[in-house]
Design an enzyme around this catalytic site. Structure first.
Site, PDB file in Angstrom:
ATOM      1  N   SER A 146      10.305   6.386 -14.887  1.00  0.00           N
ATOM      2  CA  SER A 146       9.212   6.578 -15.854  1.00  0.00           C
ATOM      3  C   SER A 146       9.818   7.122 -17.140  1.00  0.00           C
ATOM      4  O   SER A 146      10.859   7.800 -17.105  1.00  0.00           O
ATOM      5  CB  SER A 146       8.221   7.602 -15.288  1.00  0.00           C
ATOM      6  OG  SER A 146       7.428   8.172 -16.313  1.00  0.00           O
ATOM      7  N   TYR A 160       6.404  15.814 -11.446  1.00  0.00           N
ATOM      8  CA  TYR A 160       6.460  14.343 -11.556  1.00  0.00           C
ATOM      9  C   TYR A 160       7.685  13.923 -12.376  1.00  0.00           C
ATOM     10  O   TYR A 160       8.478  13.072 -11.945  1.00  0.00           O
ATOM     11  CB  TYR A 160       5.167  13.827 -12.216  1.00  0.00           C
ATOM     12  CG  TYR A 160       5.153  12.333 -12.474  1.00  0.00           C
ATOM     13  CD1 TYR A 160       4.879  11.437 -11.436  1.00  0.00           C
ATOM     14  CD2 TYR A 160       5.409  11.809 -13.735  1.00  0.00           C
ATOM     15  CE1 TYR A 160       4.878  10.065 -11.658  1.00  0.00           C
ATOM     16  CE2 TYR A 160       5.404  10.441 -13.969  1.00  0.00           C
ATOM     17  CZ  TYR A 160       5.128   9.568 -12.929  1.00  0.00           C
ATOM     18  OH  TYR A 160       5.126   8.216 -13.155  1.00  0.00           O
TER      19      TYR A 160
HETATM   20  N1  LIG Z   1       1.150   3.173 -14.771  1.00  0.00           N
HETATM   21  C1  LIG Z   1       1.989   3.864 -15.564  1.00  0.00           C
HETATM   22  O1  LIG Z   1       1.679   4.177 -16.744  1.00  0.00           O
HETATM   23  C2  LIG Z   1       3.348   4.260 -15.033  1.00  0.00           C
HETATM   24  C3  LIG Z   1       4.271   4.783 -15.948  1.00  0.00           C
HETATM   25  C4  LIG Z   1       5.517   5.159 -15.496  1.00  0.00           C
HETATM   26  C5  LIG Z   1       5.867   4.995 -14.174  1.00  0.00           C
HETATM   27  N2  LIG Z   1       4.953   4.488 -13.301  1.00  0.00           N
HETATM   28  C6  LIG Z   1       5.356   4.347 -11.896  1.00  0.00           C
HETATM   29  O2  LIG Z   1       5.020   3.063 -11.425  1.00  0.00           O
HETATM   30  C7  LIG Z   1       4.823   3.101 -10.006  1.00  0.00           C
HETATM   31  C8  LIG Z   1       3.519   2.399  -9.665  1.00  0.00           C
HETATM   32  O3  LIG Z   1       2.461   3.130 -10.216  1.00  0.00           O
HETATM   33  P1  LIG Z   1       1.086   2.466 -10.669  1.00  0.00           P
HETATM   34  O4  LIG Z   1       0.868   2.834 -12.090  1.00  0.00           O
HETATM   35  O5  LIG Z   1       1.039   1.064 -10.274  1.00  0.00           O
HETATM   36  O6  LIG Z   1       0.060   3.355  -9.821  1.00  0.00           O
HETATM   37  P2  LIG Z   1      -1.023   2.937  -8.710  1.00  0.00           P
HETATM   38  O7  LIG Z   1      -1.882   1.831  -9.186  1.00  0.00           O
HETATM   39  O8  LIG Z   1      -1.667   4.227  -8.329  1.00  0.00           O
HETATM   40  O9  LIG Z   1      -0.140   2.387  -7.498  1.00  0.00           O
HETATM   41  C9  LIG Z   1       0.623   3.224  -6.705  1.00  0.00           C
HETATM   42  C10 LIG Z   1       1.052   2.457  -5.479  1.00  0.00           C
HETATM   43  O10 LIG Z   1       1.862   3.334  -4.685  1.00  0.00           O
HETATM   44  C11 LIG Z   1       1.385   3.291  -3.365  1.00  0.00           C
HETATM   45  N3  LIG Z   1       1.581   4.572  -2.692  1.00  0.00           N
HETATM   46  C12 LIG Z   1       1.193   5.810  -3.086  1.00  0.00           C
HETATM   47  N4  LIG Z   1       1.469   6.705  -2.120  1.00  0.00           N
HETATM   48  C13 LIG Z   1       2.037   6.008  -1.095  1.00  0.00           C
HETATM   49  C14 LIG Z   1       2.518   6.365   0.182  1.00  0.00           C
HETATM   50  N5  LIG Z   1       2.489   7.630   0.631  1.00  0.00           N
HETATM   51  N6  LIG Z   1       3.021   5.385   0.969  1.00  0.00           N
HETATM   52  C15 LIG Z   1       3.070   4.104   0.537  1.00  0.00           C
HETATM   53  N7  LIG Z   1       2.615   3.704  -0.649  1.00  0.00           N
HETATM   54  C16 LIG Z   1       2.105   4.648  -1.456  1.00  0.00           C
HETATM   55  C17 LIG Z   1      -0.099   2.971  -3.473  1.00  0.00           C
HETATM   56  O11 LIG Z   1      -0.525   2.309  -2.277  1.00  0.00           O
HETATM   57  P3  LIG Z   1      -1.499   2.927  -1.143  1.00  0.00           P
HETATM   58  O12 LIG Z   1      -2.316   3.998  -1.793  1.00  0.00           O
HETATM   59  O13 LIG Z   1      -2.282   1.756  -0.673  1.00  0.00           O
HETATM   60  O14 LIG Z   1      -0.543   3.444  -0.115  1.00  0.00           O
HETATM   61  C18 LIG Z   1      -0.114   1.998  -4.622  1.00  0.00           C
HETATM   62  O15 LIG Z   1       0.115   0.694  -4.177  1.00  0.00           O
HETATM   63  C19 LIG Z   1       4.865   4.579  -9.619  1.00  0.00           C
HETATM   64  O16 LIG Z   1       6.134   4.903  -9.096  1.00  0.00           O
HETATM   65  C20 LIG Z   1       4.640   5.291 -10.934  1.00  0.00           C
HETATM   66  O17 LIG Z   1       5.184   6.589 -10.972  1.00  0.00           O
HETATM   67  C21 LIG Z   1       3.702   4.112 -13.679  1.00  0.00           C
END
Ligand SMILES: NC(=O)c1ccc[n+]([C@@H]2O[C@H](COP(=O)([O-])OP(=O)(O)OC[C@H]3O[C@@H](n4cnc5c(N)ncnc54)[C@H](OP(=O)(O)O)[C@@H]3O)[C@@H](O)[C@H]2O)c1
Length: 255
Positions: A146, A160
């Site tokens: 991130s 985080y």
């Molecule tokens: N969106 C942004 O602005 C942003 C920016 C920087 C980095 N990121 C990173 O991108 C990645 C994806 O995030 P996102 O934005 O797509 O968020 P999201 O829509 O909340 O998706 C998170 C995913 O992680 C899974 N997850 C969470 N806890 C889990 C667990 N204990 N076991 C297995 N799976 C788990 C969730 O699946 P289930 O709940 O179904 O298990 C979901 O599929 C993350 O690592 C986040 O830190 C996102």
């Protein structure tokens, strides 16, 4: 060329969006997360996008660390049976964001959970993927960090940001391990704000972009197998430079 790609955290947001982009490009997919009904719906959607690919889904809670290895190996066998090749690219994407609390406010368990999911479980994913890649001598590990990794962040983002810096260093260490193994690549992605469940309804986050646009850009960097990329590059690459080099007083005003 079509690859066999495993994505963790594929039930929503960036994981699901990248799966759609990769399916359209003809890649076979192995998708896992806890919400299996979401994965099954996505599986149908992906096969409608591209009926020529294989899509496997399995339940995985990444904090059940032993299961990370079991599920990775089961997907490897799924791919071997279907295509004669195992997992060729592993996208360690599963993560949580908004659950953190300012250090010292009595929420150790809450902050430790972020470390379990965003760091320890990513180590498990890297271990499981690299064991396969070391055996075959080839593979591509992708670690989703991130922009918050660039510098310590205050308040609810402190833990985080620390986990995202930790996974970026982990990825760099593995990349260094593999310098004499030309078949193995390691990519670190530093997304800026991309609208998903993680960012919630907060449309005022700086430079936030829609998920479909973000996932297209992430997949472009993944397909190019770059070492690291801020996504989107503008404005996050120069912002990253500033975050790393400004005095903490000014960096602290950014979040
Ligand atoms: N969106 C942004 O602005 C942003 C920016 C920087 C980095 N990121 C990173 O991108 C990645 C994806 O995030 P996102 O934005 O797509 O968020 P999201 O829509 O909340 O998706 C998170 C995913 O992680 C899974 N997850 C969470 N806890 C889990 C667990 N204990 N076991 C297995 N799976 C788990 C969730 O699946 P289930 O709940 O179904 O298990 C979901 O599929 C993350 O690592 C986040 O830190 C996102």
């Amino acid at each position: 060329m079509s690859k066999n790609i495993l994505i963790t955290g594929a039930s929503s947001g960036l994981g699901a969006g990248m799966a759609k982009e990769l399916a359209a490009k003809g890649h076979n997919l192995a998708l896992c997360a806890r919400r299996t009904e979401r994965l099954e719906a996505l599986q149908e959607e992906l096969l409608a996008i591209n009926p020529n690919i294989s899509v496997f889904v399995r339940a995985l809670d990444v904090t059940a660390f032993d299961d990370v290895f079991t599920v990775t190996n089961a997907f490897d066998k799924d791919f071997q049976d279907a295509t004669g090749k195992g997992v060729e690219r592993y996208i360690a994407n599963a993560g949580i964001g908004a659950e953190g609390e300012t250090v010292g406010k009595g929420k150790f368990a809450q902050n430790k959970r972020i470390i379990d999911i965003n760091f320890t479980a990513v180590l498990a994913q890297a271990e499981a993927a690299m064991a396969l890649f070391r055996e075959s001598g080839k593979g591509h590990l992708v670690i989703v960090s991130s922009m918050s990794a660039m510098r310590g962040q205050r308040g609810m983002l402190a833990t985080y940001a620390a986990t995202k810096a930790a996974v970026a260093h982990l990825a760099e260490g593995i990349r260094a391990d593999c310098m004499r193994k030309p078949g193995i690549k390691v990519t670190t992605l530093y997304p800026g704000y991309i609208k998903t469940e993680l960012t919630g309804d907060n449309d005022k986050l700086p430079f936030i972009i829609p998920a479909d646009k973000g996932c297209k850009l992430l997949v472009k960097e993944i397909e190019a197998e770059v070492d690291e990329a801020c996504v989107p590059a503008w404005p996050w690459k120069p912002v990253g430079f500033l975050m790393r080099n400004l005095p903490l007083k000014q960096v602290a005003k950014l979040n």
